[in-house]
Design a protein around this motif. Structure first.
Motif, short mmCIF file in Angstrom:
data_model
loop_
_atom_site.label_atom_id
_atom_site.label_comp_id
_atom_site.label_asym_id
_atom_site.label_seq_id
_atom_site.Cartn_x
_atom_site.Cartn_y
_atom_site.Cartn_z
N PHE A 129 0.84 -1.20 0.00
CA PHE A 129 0.00 0.00 0.00
C PHE A 129 0.88 1.25 0.00
O PHE A 129 1.84 1.34 0.77
CB PHE A 129 -0.91 0.01 1.22
CG PHE A 129 -1.92 -1.11 1.22
CD1 PHE A 129 -3.23 -0.89 0.80
CD2 PHE A 129 -1.56 -2.39 1.62
CE1 PHE A 129 -4.16 -1.92 0.79
CE2 PHE A 129 -2.48 -3.43 1.61
CZ PHE A 129 -3.78 -3.19 1.19
N ALA A 130 0.52 2.19 -0.85
CA ALA A 130 1.28 3.44 -0.94
C ALA A 130 0.32 4.62 -0.97
O ALA A 130 -0.80 4.52 -1.47
CB ALA A 130 2.15 3.44 -2.19
N GLU A 131 0.78 5.72 -0.41
CA GLU A 131 0.04 6.98 -0.52
C GLU A 131 0.67 7.78 -1.65
O GLU A 131 1.88 8.05 -1.63
CB GLU A 131 0.10 7.76 0.79
CG GLU A 131 -0.72 9.05 0.74
CD GLU A 131 -0.78 9.74 2.10
OE1 GLU A 131 -0.56 10.97 2.14
OE2 GLU A 131 -1.03 9.04 3.10
N ILE B 113 8.92 0.25 -5.27
CA ILE B 113 8.21 1.38 -4.64
C ILE B 113 9.18 2.24 -3.84
O ILE B 113 9.14 3.48 -3.91
CB ILE B 113 7.07 0.86 -3.74
CG1 ILE B 113 6.01 0.15 -4.59
CG2 ILE B 113 6.43 2.02 -2.98
CD1 ILE B 113 4.88 -0.46 -3.78
N LYS B 114 10.08 1.60 -3.10
CA LYS B 114 11.02 2.37 -2.30
C LYS B 114 11.95 3.21 -3.18
O LYS B 114 12.28 4.35 -2.86
CB LYS B 114 11.84 1.45 -1.41
CG LYS B 114 12.67 2.20 -0.38
CD LYS B 114 13.23 1.29 0.69
CE LYS B 114 13.98 2.10 1.73
NZ LYS B 114 14.48 1.26 2.84
N LEU C 23 5.57 10.29 -2.43
CA LEU C 23 5.10 8.90 -2.43
C LEU C 23 5.55 8.23 -1.13
O LEU C 23 6.71 8.32 -0.74
CB LEU C 23 5.67 8.15 -3.63
CG LEU C 23 5.29 6.67 -3.78
CD1 LEU C 23 3.80 6.52 -4.07
CD2 LEU C 23 6.13 6.01 -4.89
N VAL C 24 4.62 7.54 -0.46
CA VAL C 24 4.92 6.92 0.83
C VAL C 24 4.49 5.45 0.81
O VAL C 24 3.35 5.14 0.44
CB VAL C 24 4.19 7.64 1.99
CG1 VAL C 24 4.48 6.95 3.32
CG2 VAL C 24 4.60 9.11 2.04
N LEU C 25 5.41 4.57 1.18
CA LEU C 25 5.07 3.15 1.34
C LEU C 25 4.45 2.98 2.72
O LEU C 25 5.11 3.11 3.74
CB LEU C 25 6.33 2.29 1.19
CG LEU C 25 6.17 0.77 1.31
CD1 LEU C 25 5.15 0.24 0.31
CD2 LEU C 25 7.52 0.08 1.12
N LYS C 26 3.15 2.69 2.76
CA LYS C 26 2.41 2.69 4.03
C LYS C 26 2.41 1.35 4.74
O LYS C 26 2.17 1.29 5.96
CB LYS C 26 0.95 3.10 3.77
CG LYS C 26 0.79 4.50 3.22
CD LYS C 26 -0.65 4.95 3.26
CE LYS C 26 -1.53 4.16 2.31
NZ LYS C 26 -2.93 4.70 2.28
#
Length: 202
Positions: free
Chosen positions: A25-27, A93-94, A103-106
């Motif tokens: 999940f990412a924001e 993603i990172k 972008l944040v990896l939640k």
């Protein structure tokens, strides 16, 4: 969104949840359509697909699939449905977070466990499945080579000991060769002739 369309969307999300090896999940706050397209392209290389989702629909789909993911669904949410190696997808993603600072990896979900943001980021720091398999193969190859060398060395020592043992055992004396029957025939003939002469003299 009409109710029928919502139900279809929930059913589709549930199907994708149940068919995925992991979820990340990412924001995506602040990302443009072009940025998201680039992220989708990167994730496809890791056997994952990215979907921008409505939190309420994703929560309902997760609940129908037997998962509780509410804590991961706040703010603008994008979900990576991972079909392959979760480590590889997390790395993508990172890496993208360095290119897109907003972008944040939640967090994530894999193997029956909900992953926090810290756990998902640590997942991205692991070696990928391919690298780990390659490392294991290298270790196994080294162990096999060492085992083979040990076997050859032991075999060589055994042969050396066997040769040394043979050198300490005295050789057996050779048995005399038996005389051939033909060698005694002339003597027997001479004896027979002598006996015949004596009979004639009488």
């Amino acid at each position: 969104m009409p109710r029928t369309e919502k139900l279809e969307r929930v059913a589709e999300l549930k199907r994708r949840i149940e068919g995925s090896a992991a979820l990340l999940f990412a924001e995506y706050r602040g990302l443009t359509v072009s940025d998201i397209t680039e992220l989708r392209r990167a994730l496809r290389e890791a056997d994952a697909s990215l979907a921008v989702v409505k939190n309420t629909l994703m929560q309902r789909a997760a609940a129908e699939a037997g998962l509780e993911l509410t804590e991961l669904l706040s703010g603008p949410s994008a979900v990576a449905f991972v079909d392959g190696d979760a480590v590889g997808a997390a790395k993508k993603i990172k890496t993208a977070t360095r290119q897109f600072p907003t972008l944040v990896l939640k967090g994530g979900y894999m193997e029956g466990q909900v992953l926090s943001a810290d756990e998902a980021n640590r997942l991205a720091d692991l070696e990928s499945r391919e690298v780990m398999l390659s490392t294991i193969a290298g270790l196994l190859k080294g162990e096999i080579a060492r085992a083979a060398a040990t076997f050859v060395s032991a075999q060589s020592r055994f042969l050396s000991l066997l040769e040394a043992y043979k050198a300490t055992v005295p050789a057996e004396p050779e048995a005399p060769e038996p005389e051939a029957p033909g060698d005694q025939a002339p003597e027997a003939d001479a004896a027979a002739v002598g006996s015949s002469d004596e009979d004639g003299k009488e």
